[in-house]
Design a protein around this motif. Structure first.
Motif, mmCIF file in Angstrom:
data_model
loop_
_atom_site.group_PDB
_atom_site.id
_atom_site.type_symbol
_atom_site.label_atom_id
_atom_site.label_comp_id
_atom_site.label_asym_id
_atom_site.label_seq_id
_atom_site.Cartn_x
_atom_site.Cartn_y
_atom_site.Cartn_z
ATOM 1 N N ASP A 181 0.831 -1.206 0.000
ATOM 2 C CA ASP A 181 0.000 0.000 0.000
ATOM 3 C C ASP A 181 0.866 1.257 0.000
ATOM 4 O OD1 ASP A 181 -2.365 -1.424 -0.056
ATOM 5 O OD2 ASP A 181 -2.639 -1.373 2.131
ATOM 6 N N GLU A 182 1.993 1.210 0.731
ATOM 7 C CA GLU A 182 2.906 2.358 0.758
ATOM 8 C C GLU A 182 3.488 2.628 -0.621
ATOM 9 O OE1 GLU A 182 5.633 1.152 3.863
ATOM 10 O OE2 GLU A 182 4.846 2.716 5.184
ATOM 11 N N LYS A 197 2.184 1.807 -3.525
ATOM 12 C CA LYS A 197 1.099 2.333 -4.361
ATOM 13 C C LYS A 197 0.879 3.813 -4.077
ATOM 14 C CE LYS A 197 -1.375 -2.051 -4.766
ATOM 15 N NZ LYS A 197 -2.564 -2.817 -4.365
ATOM 16 N N GLN A 198 0.869 4.183 -2.788
ATOM 17 C CA GLN A 198 0.676 5.576 -2.391
ATOM 18 C C GLN A 198 1.796 6.454 -2.947
ATOM 19 O OE1 GLN A 198 0.871 6.212 1.867
ATOM 20 N NE2 GLN A 198 0.466 8.403 1.691
ATOM 21 N N VAL A 217 7.128 9.153 2.958
ATOM 22 C CA VAL A 217 6.456 7.865 3.121
ATOM 23 C C VAL A 217 7.452 6.721 2.998
ATOM 24 C CG1 VAL A 217 4.733 6.287 2.131
ATOM 25 C CG2 VAL A 217 4.214 8.737 2.340
#
Length: 187
Positions: A46-47, A49-50, A80
């Motif tokens: 998810d990181e 993708k973000q 991030v």
């Protein structure tokens, strides 16, 4: 003899384009080198993708001329995932466009360090840094970076290495003139 219906490969088209346009950049396509270890993430968390969304939005902002927003988005991506090299590479481009050469060089150094000098991000970082050095009149440093990027498969970098070699540049110019004369029917 007509060549209109003759099929030529993409490689042949690229070779002809390079012969007829030796001084035009022809992209920075990184060749697939099985000997070069990959530094790209294997699992898309998810990181990741973000961060990819932030970086894509940062590129769009830079392309539209909003460098402040672009830098903000790239910095968020770096916050991030601070160990991901591409964020530094992208931010360096925006910093360079803003005129912050020192900041751009710092980010490119970080991208090269994080990528261990391998892979597509390193190739792009070496190429960007080589261009900055060239614009700053630092020819030796520029040539070294272009050589690194060329060894990673960077086509534009390979062209720059050749162009920076005075003998190769002279040969390319002569070859270009011969092909131009042939194309124009002068030979």
């Amino acid at each position: 003899m007509s060549f209109e219906n003759t099929q030529i490969s993409e490689h042949d088209k690229e070779v002809l384009d390079r012969l007829f346009n030796p001084n035009l950049p022809y992209g920075d396509v990184v060749e697939d080198n099985k000997d070069t270890p990959s530094t790209e993430e294997e699992v898309e968390t998810d990181e990741i993708k973000q961060v990819k969304i932030l970086e894509a939005d940062g590129v769009k902002a830079a392309e539209s001329g909003d460098l402040h927003k672009s830098l903000d988005l790239f910095s968020k991506a770096i916050n991030v995932l601070p160990r991901r090299a591409s964020g530094y590479n992208n931010r360096a481009q925006a910093l360079r466009l803003k005129g912050d050469i020192e900041g751009a060089i710092d980010d490119l150094n970080k991208a090269i360090d994080l990528s261990n000098g391998h892979g597509q991000v390193a190739c792009q970082a070496y190429t960007q840094r080589g261009l900055i050095y060239k614009l700053e009149g630092m020819e030796e440093e520029s040539l070294e970076d272009f050589k690194h990027a060329a060894s990673l498969g960077g086509q534009f970098a390979k062209q720059q290495v050749v162009a920076m070699n005075p003998y190769a540049a002279m040969c390319n110019q002569m070859l270009s003139e011969v092909f131009h004369k042939i194309k124009c029917g002068e030979m």
